[in-house]
Design a protein around this motif. Structure first.
Motif, PDB file in Angstrom:
ATOM      1  N   UNK A 126       9.514 -50.731  -6.164  1.00  0.00           N
ATOM      2  CA  UNK A 126       9.445 -49.273  -6.017  1.00  0.00           C
ATOM      3  C   UNK A 126       8.279 -48.790  -6.872  1.00  0.00           C
ATOM      4  N   UNK A 127       7.410 -48.003  -6.243  1.00  0.00           N
ATOM      5  CA  UNK A 127       6.186 -47.534  -6.900  1.00  0.00           C
ATOM      6  C   UNK A 127       6.290 -46.032  -7.104  1.00  0.00           C
ATOM      7  N   UNK A 128       5.950 -45.582  -8.317  1.00  0.00           N
ATOM      8  CA  UNK A 128       6.062 -44.155  -8.627  1.00  0.00           C
ATOM      9  C   UNK A 128       4.836 -43.392  -8.106  1.00  0.00           C
ATOM     10  N   UNK A 129       4.859 -42.065  -8.171  1.00  0.00           N
ATOM     11  CA  UNK A 129       3.760 -41.269  -7.617  1.00  0.00           C
ATOM     12  C   UNK A 129       2.398 -41.533  -8.268  1.00  0.00           C
ATOM     13  N   UNK A 133       4.694 -49.417 -11.151  1.00  0.00           N
ATOM     14  CA  UNK A 133       5.966 -49.996 -10.737  1.00  0.00           C
ATOM     15  C   UNK A 133       7.107 -49.280 -11.445  1.00  0.00           C
ATOM     16  N   UNK A 134       8.016 -48.753 -10.657  1.00  0.00           N
ATOM     17  CA  UNK A 134       9.192 -48.047 -11.174  1.00  0.00           C
ATOM     18  C   UNK A 134      10.382 -49.011 -11.258  1.00  0.00           C
ATOM     19  N   UNK A 135      10.446 -49.941 -10.314  1.00  0.00           N
ATOM     20  CA  UNK A 135      11.556 -50.895 -10.229  1.00  0.00           C
ATOM     21  C   UNK A 135      11.049 -52.113  -9.469  1.00  0.00           C
ATOM     22  N   UNK A 136      11.367 -53.318  -9.950  1.00  0.00           N
ATOM     23  CA  UNK A 136      10.981 -54.548  -9.257  1.00  0.00           C
ATOM     24  C   UNK A 136      12.191 -55.467  -9.184  1.00  0.00           C
ATOM     25  N   UNK A 137      12.595 -55.802  -7.974  1.00  0.00           N
ATOM     26  CA  UNK A 137      13.754 -56.663  -7.741  1.00  0.00           C
ATOM     27  C   UNK A 137      13.305 -57.861  -6.901  1.00  0.00           C
TER      28      UNK A 137
END
Length: 157
Positions: A126-129, A133-137
């Motif tokens: 998940x990439x922020x604006x 990287x906001x979240x990496x799974x």
């Protein structure tokens, strides 16, 4: 082939790649949250389950400001068939040379039915604006994954 997995706060590697109906450039999505999910192959059972879960959650994700982008090594033609067959309404990126998957640590060694093989690693970044990287799974399961992403991002079911 490197397994350079990304972590929260890392800059998300920019890329431009073919889709089933044009091209997608990550940096053009700045200002939005982007859920980039990597899957092994269109029209296989697990990947179809995962894609349909994203499709079914798309309204809630978009309402919370998230854009969904699926990435696989499939050709644009196969992605078009996948979109048509499953009624998918989000961007599907073709990464036939695996450059995007490698940049995101989503290509490498994995276990498949007890054997070590090289291939696509089911992952979500998940990439922020701002392009971070906001979240990496990594090594996620197809079933229940979208619900997990929603929980982690605080998006109500």
């Amino acid at each position: 082939m490197s397994e350079s997995r990304l972590s929260t706060g890392d800059a998300a590697p920019d890329f431009t790649a073919a889709t089933d109906n044009g091209t997608f450039t990550l940096s053009q999505a700045r200002g939005k949250h982007v859920i980039l999910y990597f899957y092994p192959a269109a029209m296989t059972p697990g990947c179809t389950t995962q894609a349909c879960d994203f499709r079914d959650s798309l309204d809630a994700l978009q309402s919370a400001g998230y854009e969904v982008v699926g990435v696989s090594k499939d050709s644009p033609e196969k992605l078009a068939q996948f979109r048509e067959k499953e009624g998918l309404t989000f961007t599907l990126v073709s990464d036939e040379d695996k450059a995007v998957q490698e940049a995101y640590g989503a290509w490498g060694e994995k276990k498949n039915y007890g054997k070590t093989v090289v291939g696509s690693i089911r992952s979500t970044v998940v990439i922020d604006p701002d392009g971070k990287v906001e979240l990496a799974l990594y090594n996620v399961k197809a079933t229940g994954h979208v619900a997990r992403v929603r929980r982690e991002l605080g998006i109500d079911a």
